[in-house]
Design a protein around this motif. Structure first.
Motif, mmCIF file in Angstrom:
data_model
loop_
_atom_site.group_PDB
_atom_site.id
_atom_site.type_symbol
_atom_site.label_atom_id
_atom_site.label_comp_id
_atom_site.label_asym_id
_atom_site.label_seq_id
_atom_site.Cartn_x
_atom_site.Cartn_y
_atom_site.Cartn_z
ATOM 1 N N ARG A 77 0.836 -1.193 0.000
ATOM 2 C CA ARG A 77 0.000 0.000 0.000
ATOM 3 C C ARG A 77 0.872 1.244 0.000
ATOM 4 N N THR A 78 0.439 2.255 -0.721
ATOM 5 C CA THR A 78 1.148 3.521 -0.760
ATOM 6 C C THR A 78 0.245 4.650 -0.269
ATOM 7 N N ASN A 79 0.909 5.679 0.241
ATOM 8 C CA ASN A 79 0.189 6.847 0.733
ATOM 9 C C ASN A 79 1.020 8.073 0.390
ATOM 10 N N TYR A 80 0.336 9.152 -0.021
ATOM 11 C CA TYR A 80 1.039 10.356 -0.437
ATOM 12 C C TYR A 80 0.450 11.588 0.222
ATOM 13 N N ALA A 81 1.309 12.553 0.455
ATOM 14 C CA ALA A 81 0.830 13.867 0.863
ATOM 15 C C ALA A 81 0.039 14.458 -0.298
ATOM 16 N N ASP A 82 -0.991 15.224 0.029
ATOM 17 C CA ASP A 82 -1.821 15.825 -1.021
ATOM 18 C C ASP A 82 -0.989 16.672 -1.974
ATOM 19 N N SER A 83 0.036 17.312 -1.453
ATOM 20 C CA SER A 83 0.830 18.238 -2.254
ATOM 21 C C SER A 83 1.659 17.544 -3.333
ATOM 22 N N VAL A 84 1.845 16.226 -3.221
ATOM 23 C CA VAL A 84 2.677 15.520 -4.200
ATOM 24 C C VAL A 84 1.910 14.467 -4.997
ATOM 25 N N LYS A 85 0.643 14.268 -4.669
ATOM 26 C CA LYS A 85 -0.146 13.262 -5.382
ATOM 27 C C LYS A 85 -0.172 13.558 -6.876
ATOM 28 N N GLY A 86 0.029 12.502 -7.643
ATOM 29 C CA GLY A 86 0.028 12.645 -9.098
ATOM 30 C C GLY A 86 1.368 13.065 -9.673
ATOM 31 N N ARG A 87 2.304 13.471 -8.821
ATOM 32 C CA ARG A 87 3.630 13.907 -9.289
ATOM 33 C C ARG A 87 4.739 12.988 -8.791
ATOM 34 N N PHE A 88 4.597 12.483 -7.584
ATOM 35 C CA PHE A 88 5.626 11.634 -6.974
ATOM 36 C C PHE A 88 5.143 10.190 -6.917
ATOM 37 N N THR A 89 6.092 9.266 -7.036
ATOM 38 C CA THR A 89 5.781 7.850 -6.928
ATOM 39 C C THR A 89 6.821 7.167 -6.053
ATOM 40 N N ILE A 90 6.359 6.479 -5.024
ATOM 41 C CA ILE A 90 7.262 5.714 -4.167
ATOM 42 C C ILE A 90 7.209 4.252 -4.598
ATOM 43 N N SER A 91 8.368 3.626 -4.608
ATOM 44 C CA SER A 91 8.433 2.213 -4.954
ATOM 45 C C SER A 91 9.501 1.544 -4.092
ATOM 46 N N ARG A 92 9.426 0.239 -4.067
ATOM 47 C CA ARG A 92 10.266 -0.521 -3.140
ATOM 48 C C ARG A 92 10.765 -1.759 -3.860
ATOM 49 N N ASP A 93 12.068 -1.975 -3.820
ATOM 50 C CA ASP A 93 12.686 -3.148 -4.438
ATOM 51 C C ASP A 93 13.244 -4.023 -3.333
ATOM 52 N N ASN A 94 12.545 -5.112 -3.034
ATOM 53 C CA ASN A 94 12.965 -5.982 -1.935
ATOM 54 C C ASN A 94 14.226 -6.786 -2.258
ATOM 55 N N VAL A 95 14.551 -6.907 -3.530
ATOM 56 C CA VAL A 95 15.773 -7.623 -3.905
ATOM 57 C C VAL A 95 16.996 -6.731 -3.713
ATOM 58 N N LYS A 96 16.863 -5.481 -4.130
ATOM 59 C CA LYS A 96 17.967 -4.538 -3.986
ATOM 60 C C LYS A 96 17.973 -3.832 -2.633
#
Length: 114
Positions: free
Chosen positions: A55-74
């Motif tokens: 699940r991801t969650n964003y501040a309203d000020s960055v929604k649609g512009r920022f993307t968080i992702s996670r690489d469990n291998v790296k």
């Protein structure tokens, strides 16, 4: 556990940057990974979080512009920042939550010029 953030820099408004946060040990153990930022004279604020369940969650000020992702291998979490604005200028901190313990990276400066 140590978190090492990188990828900050100087960019013009409208540009993009990708921040990386390398986690020593296994990132899988972390319940939540996130990015926070602190602008001069302001309190540190949440930018985005990513749970171990996806699940991801964003501040309203960055929604649609920022993307968080996670690489469990790296063992790395990323923050892709597009359409940057001068108000995004801040020191960005990586955070990892393991049960009740918070781990913080050293911060990386992002400066957006108008």
């Amino acid at each position: 556990v140590q978190l090492q953030a990188s990828g900050g820099g100087l960019v013009q408004a409208g540009g993009s940057l990708r921040l990386s946060c390398a986690v020593s040990g296994s990132i899988i153990r972390m319940n939540v990974m996130g990015w926070y930022r602190q602008a001069p004279g302001k309190q540190r604020e949440l930018v985005a979080t990513h749970t171990s369940g996806g699940r991801t969650n964003y501040a309203d000020s960055v929604k649609g512009r920022f993307t968080i992702s996670r690489d469990n291998v790296k063992n790395t979490v990323y923050l892709q920042m597009n359409s940057l604005k001068p108000e995004d200028t801040a020191v960005y901190y990586c955070n990892g939550k393991l049960s009740t313990i918070d781990y913080w990276g050293q911060g990386t400066q992002v400066t957006v010029s108008s």
